[in-house]
Design a protein around this motif. Structure first.
Motif, PDB file in Angstrom:
ATOM      1  N   LEU A   1      30.871  30.457  61.821  1.00 19.71           N
ATOM      2  CA  LEU A   1      31.609  31.453  62.593  1.00 19.71           C
ATOM      3  C   LEU A   1      32.541  30.780  63.602  1.00 19.71           C
ATOM      4  N   TYR A   2      32.164  29.591  64.023  1.00 21.26           N
ATOM      5  CA  TYR A   2      32.916  28.837  65.028  1.00 21.26           C
ATOM      6  C   TYR A   2      33.744  27.765  64.335  1.00 21.26           C
TER       7      TYR A   2
ATOM      8  N   ILE B   1      37.034  31.886  66.459  1.00 25.12           N
ATOM      9  CA  ILE B   1      35.898  32.621  65.898  1.00 25.12           C
ATOM     10  C   ILE B   1      36.396  33.335  64.650  1.00 25.12           C
ATOM     11  N   ARG B   2      35.763  33.053  63.526  1.00 28.03           N
ATOM     12  CA  ARG B   2      36.135  33.705  62.272  1.00 28.03           C
ATOM     13  C   ARG B   2      34.916  34.476  61.770  1.00 28.03           C
ATOM     14  N   SER B   3      34.886  35.736  62.146  1.00 28.90           N
ATOM     15  CA  SER B   3      33.689  36.539  61.893  1.00 28.90           C
ATOM     16  C   SER B   3      33.482  36.885  60.427  1.00 28.90           C
ATOM     17  N   ASP B   4      34.525  36.725  59.599  1.00 28.29           N
ATOM     18  CA  ASP B   4      34.397  37.061  58.179  1.00 28.29           C
ATOM     19  C   ASP B   4      34.039  35.864  57.307  1.00 28.29           C
TER      20      ASP B   4
ATOM     21  N   SER C   1      26.194  27.010  66.550  1.00 28.63           N
ATOM     22  CA  SER C   1      26.720  28.283  66.084  1.00 28.63           C
ATOM     23  C   SER C   1      25.557  29.219  65.788  1.00 28.63           C
TER      24      SER C   1
ATOM     25  N   VAL D   1      38.661  38.849  65.703  1.00 32.60           N
ATOM     26  CA  VAL D   1      37.796  39.414  66.738  1.00 32.60           C
ATOM     27  C   VAL D   1      38.696  39.918  67.864  1.00 32.60           C
TER      28      VAL D   1
END
Length: 345
Positions: A122-123, A110-113, A327, A66
């Motif tokens: 996501l968190y 934050i790992r949006s994928d 989350s 991100v």
């Protein structure tokens, strides 16, 4: 694509207030024990780093960070960290931490994928830790010693939970089982890597799989690993490549293995060059982190991350990580989870 496991007959053993109390106790107790076992002191960590310096964790090399522009830096891009795998090693050097000692920190990412589900959010929150070592300690034997110390802290924490909530009975074995990914492949040659993890962890309860990132005899990797932090190519004292691994425990609630920690002895100069070449990423030699390592400005180290929400999820016998942390989840997952007895925060 999100995927929800619905444990048959699931019912939370603790209400919301008890759960929050349990989370606080577990986090306080475990990090104190981790600090004592490995001689680590707490440091403050960044939520984001500048893009293009090679400091962010690349995970498997395909996940997108991100990013956002910084107005006061002429819109230079910052990245939310994936983890602090490389930042910690820079910090060991800058803080001049002595051999045999190290640091730990609360890492928030934050790992949006991520593919959302019972174990993936996501968190991401974990204890990131790193410890200075010497050249003679770059062995499988030393890696195992460190794993056993971390696991001992986990066993003690589970007993603390039992003292607080007697309905939650301890189930972790007293000892953790070690196996190399190549040996695991030979034991279950027709299974996928995830199936192999489930099979071995169900049998032993707690397992550390050595050698994550390198190509196995079947031409495949057990799992991916970036080329510039863990050493997954150096031949260990077991005659097999890899000085890193994953710590897994058996989750009775979900009836599957649960990865709690990814860790390992970090690359030295030779291993970094070798792994960059194997990964076709030699251009990274020009980045800030990599230059400092290649110039011998960073200490030899061992380190890893330990999932906070996952650890709490296991100890409190929860069916979904969303019962531990706040989350964002798909509406249909929230609805189905609630119907299955899992209240997502």
């Amino acid at each position: 694509m999100s995927y929800l496991i619905k444990p048959s007959g699931y019912k939370a053993l603790l209400n919301l207030a008890q759960t929050e109390l349990g989370i606080k106790k577990i986090k306080d107790f475990f990090q104190q024990n981790l600090s004592s076992e490995l001689r680590l002191r707490r440091v403050t960590a960044p939520l984001f780093v500048l893009k293009g310096m090679g400091i962010n964790d690349d995970l498997n090399g395909v996940e997108r960070a991100v990013t956002f522009p910084i107005k006061d830096l002429d819109d230079a891009k910052a990245e939310i960290v994936h983890s602090l795998a490389k930042w910690k090693r820079l910090t060991l050097a800058d803080y001049e931490v002595e051999e045999g000692f190290g640091i730990y920190t609360d890492m928030n990412a934050i790992r949006s994928d991520e593919e959302l589900g019972n174990l993936h959010s996501l968190y991401v929150d974990q204890w990131d830790w790193e410890r200075v070592m010497n050249k003679e300690e770059r062995t499988i034997g030393f890696l195992k010693q460190v794993v056993q110390r971390i696991y001992a802290a986990m066993v003690r924490t589970e007993y603390l939970v039992y003292e607080m909530f007697p309905k939650i009975k301890p189930i972790l074995p007293q000892e953790i089982y070690f196996i190399h990914a190549e040996e695991l492949l030979k034991r279950y040659p027709t299974s996928t890597p995830k199936e192999r993890e489930d099979q071995i962890t169900k049998e032993y309860g707690a397992v550390f799989i050595i050698g994550i990132g390198g190509v196995l005899s079947n031409g495949e990797k057990h799992d991916g690993r970036a080329p510039d932090y863990d050493d997954w190519t150096t031949i260990g004292d077991n005659g097999l490549p890899g000085l890193n691994g994953d710590l897994l425990i058996w989750n009775d609630v979900l009836n599957r293995s649960l990865e709690i920690s990814s860790m390992g002895i970090r690359v030295d100069k030779e291993a970094l060059l070798r792994q960059l070449r194997l990964s076709h990423a030699e251009e990274k030699k020009e980045l800030y982190f990599h230059k400092r390592l290649l110039n011998n400005e960073l200490p030899l180290s061992i380190g890893g991350g330990i999932g906070q929400s996952r650890l709490c999820m296991f100890f409190l016998r929860k069916g979904h990580i969303g019962e531990i942390q706040a989350s964002i989840w798909p509406d249909d997952m929230r609805k189905e989870a609630l119907e299955a007895g899992m209240h997502l925060i």
